[in-house]
Design a protein around this motif. Sequence first.
Motif, short mmCIF file in Angstrom:
data_model
loop_
_atom_site.label_atom_id
_atom_site.label_comp_id
_atom_site.label_asym_id
_atom_site.label_seq_id
_atom_site.Cartn_x
_atom_site.Cartn_y
_atom_site.Cartn_z
N ARG A 6 0.83 -1.27 0.03
CA ARG A 6 0.07 0.10 0.03
C ARG A 6 0.99 1.27 -0.17
NH1 ARG A 6 -3.37 -2.37 4.55
NH2 ARG A 6 -4.56 -3.89 3.67
N GLY A 7 1.85 1.33 0.82
CA GLY A 7 2.78 2.21 0.80
C GLY A 7 3.40 2.61 -0.64
N ILE A 8 3.99 1.48 -1.23
CA ILE A 8 4.42 1.74 -2.42
C ILE A 8 3.58 2.32 -3.49
CG2 ILE A 8 5.44 0.41 -4.44
CD1 ILE A 8 6.75 -1.34 -2.16
N VAL A 9 2.39 1.89 -3.44
CA VAL A 9 1.43 2.23 -4.47
C VAL A 9 0.99 3.78 -4.19
CG1 VAL A 9 -1.05 2.00 -5.12
CG2 VAL A 9 0.42 -0.08 -4.81
N LEU A 10 0.86 3.94 -2.87
CA LEU A 10 0.57 5.58 -2.59
C LEU A 10 1.63 6.34 -2.85
CD1 LEU A 10 -0.95 7.61 -1.15
CD2 LEU A 10 0.07 6.96 1.10
N PHE A 11 3.02 6.00 -2.76
CA PHE A 11 4.34 6.70 -3.13
C PHE A 11 4.25 6.82 -4.72
CE2 PHE A 11 8.80 7.15 -3.49
CZ PHE A 11 9.10 8.52 -2.98
N HIS A 12 3.98 5.79 -5.41
CA HIS A 12 3.80 5.91 -6.85
C HIS A 12 2.83 6.89 -7.42
CE1 HIS A 12 3.26 4.64 -11.00
NE2 HIS A 12 1.85 4.40 -10.65
N LEU A 15 4.00 10.43 -6.90
CA LEU A 15 4.98 10.83 -8.00
C LEU A 15 4.48 11.02 -9.25
CD1 LEU A 15 7.78 8.64 -6.80
CD2 LEU A 15 7.59 10.84 -6.21
N ASP A 16 3.54 9.96 -9.45
CA ASP A 16 2.71 9.99 -10.88
C ASP A 16 2.09 11.43 -11.03
OD1 ASP A 16 2.44 8.72 -13.21
OD2 ASP A 16 0.27 8.24 -12.75
N HIS A 17 1.32 11.64 -9.96
CA HIS A 17 0.23 12.99 -9.86
C HIS A 17 1.21 14.23 -10.26
CE1 HIS A 17 -2.88 15.42 -8.91
NE2 HIS A 17 -2.40 15.96 -8.32
N LEU A 18 2.37 14.12 -9.64
CA LEU A 18 3.58 15.41 -9.50
C LEU A 18 4.12 15.43 -10.74
CD1 LEU A 18 4.30 15.58 -5.87
CD2 LEU A 18 2.83 16.95 -6.94
N VAL A 45 11.02 -5.51 -12.68
CA VAL A 45 10.65 -4.25 -12.91
C VAL A 45 9.21 -4.26 -12.94
CG1 VAL A 45 10.65 -2.28 -14.53
CG2 VAL A 45 12.52 -3.66 -14.37
N ILE A 46 8.89 -3.45 -11.97
CA ILE A 46 7.18 -3.20 -11.95
C ILE A 46 6.82 -1.99 -12.56
CG2 ILE A 46 5.30 -2.99 -10.09
CD1 ILE A 46 6.93 -5.26 -9.50
N HIS A 47 7.58 -1.05 -12.46
CA HIS A 47 7.26 0.26 -13.32
C HIS A 47 8.69 0.82 -13.63
CE1 HIS A 47 5.22 4.05 -14.15
NE2 HIS A 47 6.21 4.62 -13.58
N SER A 48 8.71 1.01 -14.74
CA SER A 48 9.82 1.34 -15.59
C SER A 48 10.06 2.98 -15.43
CB SER A 48 10.09 0.92 -16.86
OG SER A 48 9.59 1.53 -17.66
N PHE A 49 11.21 3.56 -15.46
CA PHE A 49 11.61 4.92 -15.43
C PHE A 49 10.98 5.58 -16.68
CE2 PHE A 49 14.08 8.64 -16.26
CZ PHE A 49 13.98 9.22 -15.02
N THR A 50 10.73 4.75 -17.91
CA THR A 50 10.56 5.45 -19.12
C THR A 50 8.93 5.36 -19.16
OG1 THR A 50 10.69 3.19 -20.05
CG2 THR A 50 12.48 4.81 -20.57
N ASP A 51 8.57 4.42 -18.38
CA ASP A 51 6.79 4.49 -18.31
C ASP A 51 6.35 6.07 -17.69
OD1 ASP A 51 6.48 2.16 -19.44
OD2 ASP A 51 6.50 1.08 -17.60
N SER A 52 7.16 6.59 -16.86
CA SER A 52 6.89 7.74 -16.11
C SER A 52 6.51 9.04 -17.07
CB SER A 52 7.89 8.23 -15.18
OG SER A 52 8.11 7.27 -14.18
N PHE A 53 7.12 8.76 -18.30
CA PHE A 53 7.01 10.05 -19.42
C PHE A 53 5.71 9.81 -20.04
CE2 PHE A 53 11.56 9.55 -18.71
CZ PHE A 53 11.67 10.84 -17.90
N LEU A 54 4.95 8.68 -20.02
CA LEU A 54 3.78 8.47 -20.74
C LEU A 54 2.53 9.46 -20.58
CD1 LEU A 54 3.91 4.56 -21.12
CD2 LEU A 54 4.81 6.39 -22.78
#
Length: 54
Positions: A6-12, A15-18, A45-54
């Motif tokens: 839950r903590g990892i999902v919340l943190f993700h 970060l995604d929102h920001l 890899v659960i969520h790659s760095f490059t996925d953050s740019f989508l």
Amino acid sequence: MNETKRGIVLFHEVLDHLKIPHSIVGFWEEATVGKERNQPNYFHVIHSFTDSFL
């Protein structure tokens, strides 16, 4: 473990929102087959760095 997930999902989500690029990687060592000169480590890899740019 559930609280950790839950903590990892919340943190993700924060970060995604920001719009902050990040990655999430799980890892573990296979200690039962490890030798003195060979310590197998595995990464998932659960969520790659490059996925953050989508």
